[in-house]
Design an enzyme around this catalytic site. Structure first.
Site, PDB file in Angstrom:
ATOM      1  N   SER A  17       0.860  -1.177   0.000  1.00 35.99           N
ATOM      2  CA  SER A  17       0.000   0.000   0.000  1.00 35.99           C
ATOM      3  C   SER A  17       0.897   1.227   0.000  1.00 35.99           C
ATOM      4  O   SER A  17       1.966   1.202  -0.639  1.00 35.99           O
ATOM      5  CB  SER A  17      -0.938  -0.061   1.210  1.00 35.99           C
ATOM      6  OG  SER A  17      -1.895   0.960   1.156  1.00 35.99           O
ATOM      7  N   HIS A  44      -2.487  -1.349  -3.428  1.00 37.40           N
ATOM      8  CA  HIS A  44      -3.533  -0.324  -3.280  1.00 37.40           C
ATOM      9  C   HIS A  44      -3.135   0.900  -4.080  1.00 37.40           C
ATOM     10  O   HIS A  44      -1.989   1.322  -4.022  1.00 37.40           O
ATOM     11  CB  HIS A  44      -3.664   0.125  -1.819  1.00 37.40           C
ATOM     12  CG  HIS A  44      -4.148  -0.942  -0.906  1.00 37.40           C
ATOM     13  ND1 HIS A  44      -4.032  -0.825   0.461  1.00 37.40           N
ATOM     14  CD2 HIS A  44      -4.736  -2.136  -1.133  1.00 37.40           C
ATOM     15  CE1 HIS A  44      -4.546  -1.905   1.024  1.00 37.40           C
ATOM     16  NE2 HIS A  44      -4.962  -2.725   0.084  1.00 37.40           N
ATOM     17  N   ASP A 137      -4.718  -3.951   6.116  1.00 36.85           N
ATOM     18  CA  ASP A 137      -5.016  -4.944   5.087  1.00 36.85           C
ATOM     19  C   ASP A 137      -3.788  -5.840   4.871  1.00 36.85           C
ATOM     20  O   ASP A 137      -2.656  -5.364   4.859  1.00 36.85           O
ATOM     21  CB  ASP A 137      -5.389  -4.230   3.782  1.00 36.85           C
ATOM     22  CG  ASP A 137      -5.948  -5.184   2.726  1.00 36.85           C
ATOM     23  OD1 ASP A 137      -6.489  -6.241   3.123  1.00 36.85           O
ATOM     24  OD2 ASP A 137      -5.835  -4.875   1.535  1.00 36.85           O
TER      25      ASP A 137
END
EC number: 3.1.1.61
Lengths: 191, 274
Positions: A17, A44, A137
Site C-alpha cells: 500500500s 492499493h 489490510d
C-alpha cells in the site's frame, strides 16, 4: 529457514500500500528471469491512473509484467498486477477471477482476499510478502498463509516508509523472514 | 491466532448441489473461488457456528434462501462506471442505434439499476428514448425492486455526477433526480422505457433480439464453461451488426464468438458481423 530447506514454490504474492510503489520498483527489476513460479502483486492505489501500472513496471523489468484480466491463465515467469478497483481471486485450475464486490479493509483490491484465497489454492507452495502501508489490510491474510504452511515475509518496519501494515502483520503472526528491501529481492531469487 | 474458514471446497460443492436440486438455482458453474468467499462471508455475517447449521437454514427456510441468493451474488454497481466506456457508448454506439425504428437494449445482470438509469440518460440526450426499450434483468428479485424505484443514497450522487461529466455528460446531472434528505430519486421520464424482469443467465433462454446487449462485471463470477454458454445465449439474442458490451476486464477472446465479432477500438465492445 536454511536455503536447503526451501520448499518448491508455485506462486509469490506481494501485497503493498502507501510507500510500496518505490519498494516494488527496487525489487521487481532484480528478479532473475528464470524463476519457476509466477509473481502476483496486489497494490492499493487510486483507480484514476490513466496509464496502467503494469505498463510502468513492464518497461523496467526483464520479466513480462501484465495486468490481470478475468480468467487469464497464470504462467510461471510472469509478473501480474491486480487491476485497480477489482478484487483478485485465483481458481484451483490456476486462472484468475476478478471480483467487484464490496471493499474489504476500505480497499479494492484487498490484499487479505488474494492472500487467503491463494493460501487455500497453493498451501505450502505459496510465498506471501507484505510491504509498507498505512492500514491493516494483508495482516490477517499473511497469518492465514502461515497457517496453511506457506512461506511468509514481512518488510522490516524500520525500512518501511509507513510501518503500520508490517507492524499489524507482526502482531498476528511470526513470519519466516523480516527483511529489508534488498533482502526481499534476494529471498525471491532463492526460491 | 487461528483463522477459520467454515466452508471448505467439498462443503461448497455439497451446498451448491443441494441448492440446485431444491430451488432450481444452479450456482455450480459460478467461479468457485468467488462462491467460497461469498459463502464464508455470509457465515461470518450471520454468525453460523458450523457448515451444517448454514446448510440446514438454507435448505429449510425459504426466506433465508432469498437472503442467501442476495448475498452470494454480487450486487455492487454504480452509474457511469468507466468513463471511457460510457464516452464510447455515447459518441459511437448510441448514434448507430438511432437508425433503427425500434431500439431494443438488454441489460443483463442489472442489479440495483444504476446502469439502466445511465443508459436511459444517454438515450434521452441523443433524443432516442422515445423509440427505445431497455430490458433490465437480474437473477435476484430483491435488487430489481431497488432498480424499479431508482432511489439511491445521496452520498453516492456526487461520484456519479463526476462520472457523468467525465464521460461527456452535457447537462446538469441534478436535472435527472430529486433530492430528499438522504436519498436521490431519479425522475420518471428515465423509467418510462425500462422493463424490469427476473432472468437467470444460467437456466433461462433467449427472449428477444436486441441491437445492444450490456453485461458488465457479471461474467467474472462465472467459470469459463458457463461464460461460454452465456456467450451463446447473447449471440442468439443479438441482431446482425448488434453490439455486445462487457466489463473492462472481461473478454470474448478465446470463445468461439471471437472470429465473428469485431472489437470497437480498445473498448470491451464487440460488433456481431455475421
Amino acid at each position: 529457514m536454511e536455503e536447503n530447506e526451501m520448499r518448491r514454490v508455485d506462486l509469490v504474492v506481494i501485497g503493498g500500500s502507501a510507500g510500496s510503489f518505490t519498494v516494488l520498483l527496487e525489487i521487481l527489476p532484480k528478479i532473475r528471469t528464470d524463476i519457476d513460479f509466477a509473481i502476483v502483486v496486489v497494490l492499493h492505489r487510486k483507480n484514476n491512473f490513466t496509464t496502467s501500472i503494469a505498463d510502468v513496471f513492464d518497461q523496467k523489468c526483464a520479466l513480462p509484467v501484465l495486468e490481470c484480466e478475468d480468467k487469464d491463465r497464470i504462467e510461471k515467469g510472469k509478473i501480474y498486477f491486480a487491476p485497480a478497483d477489482y478484487h483478485l481471486l485465483i481458481e484451483k485450475d490456476s486462472c484468475f477471477s476478478l471480483d467487484y464486490s464490496e471493499k474489504v479493509n476500505f480497499s479494492r483490491p484487498a490484499i487479505d482476499i488474494t492472500f487467503k484465497n491463494a493460501a487455500d489454492v497453493y498451501q505450502s507452495k505459496l510465498v506471501g510478502i507484505l510491504l509498507s502501508g498505512a492500514n491493516a489490510d494483508g495482516a490477517e491474510g499473511l497469518a492465514y498463509i502461515k497457517q496453511k504452511s506457506g512461506t511468509t515475509i514481512v518488510q522490516d518496519p524500520e525500512s518501511a516508509e509507513i510501518a503500520t501494515m508490517p507492524n499489524e502483520a507482526l502482531k498476528l503472526c511470526k513470519p519466516d523472514f523480516i527483511a529489508n528491501v534488498g533482502e526481499i529481492a534476494d529471498l525471491i531469487n532463492q526460491f | 491466532m487461528r483463522i477459520y474458514t467454515l466452508v471448505d471446497d467439498d462443503d461448497l460443492e455439497t451446498l451448491l448441489n443441494d441448492v440446485a436440486n431444491k430451488y432450481g438455482y444452479d450456482f455450480t458453474e459460478y467461479s468457485k473461488a468467488s462462491m467460497k468467499r461469498r459463502v464464508n462471508r455470509l457465515c461470518t455475517l450471520d454468525k453460523f457456528a458450523s457448515f451444517a447449521e448454514l446448510r440446514y437454514r438454507v435448505l429449510n427456510n425459504d426466506s433465508y434462501f432469498a437472503r442467501f441468493v442476495e448475498e452470494v451474488t454480487v450486487n455492487v454497481t454504480e452509474m457511469f462506471r468507466d468513463q471511457h466506456f460510457y464516452k464510447t457508448l455515447r459518441d459511437e454506439i448510441i448514434p448507430q442505434l438511432g437508425v433503427h425504428s425500434h431500439i431494443k437494449i438488454w441489460l443483463a445482470g442489472c442489479s440495483t439499476g444504476e446502469e439502466a438509469y445511465s443508459l436511459s440518460i444517454l438515450l434521452h440526450e441523443a433524443n432516442l428514448a422515445h423509440k427505445a426499450i431497455i430490458y433490465a434483468t437480474d437473477i435476484n428479485p430483491r435488487v430489481l425492486e431497488t432498480a424499479r424505484n431508482g432511489i439511491y443514497p445521496i452520498h453516492l450522487i456526487r461520484g456519479y455526477s463526476q462520472n457523468y461529466i467525465n464521460s461527456g455528460g452535457i447537462t446538469d446531472f441534478s436535472d435527472y433526480y430529486t433530492a430528499n434528505y438522504d436519498y436521490a430519486r431519479f425522475v420518471d421520464k428515465l423509467r418510462e422505457h425500462m422493463i424490469f424482469a427476473t432472468h437467470n443467465l444460467v437456466s433461462d433462454s433467449s427472449f428477444n433480439e436486441f441491437q445492444l446487449i450490456l453485461c458488465r462485471n457479471v461474467l467474472i463470477y462465472f467459470d469459463k464453461n458457463l461464460q461460454d454458454k452465456v456467450f451463446n445465449l447473447f449471440d442468439a439474442s443479438l441482431e446482425n451488426l448488434g453490439y455486445l458490451a462487457l466489463g473492462s476486464k472481461e473478454t470474448i477472446k478465446f470463445s468461439h464468438l471471437e472470429r465473428r465479432y469485431q472489437q470497437i477500438g480498445k473498448e470491451k465492445i464487440w460488433r456481431k458481423m455475421k
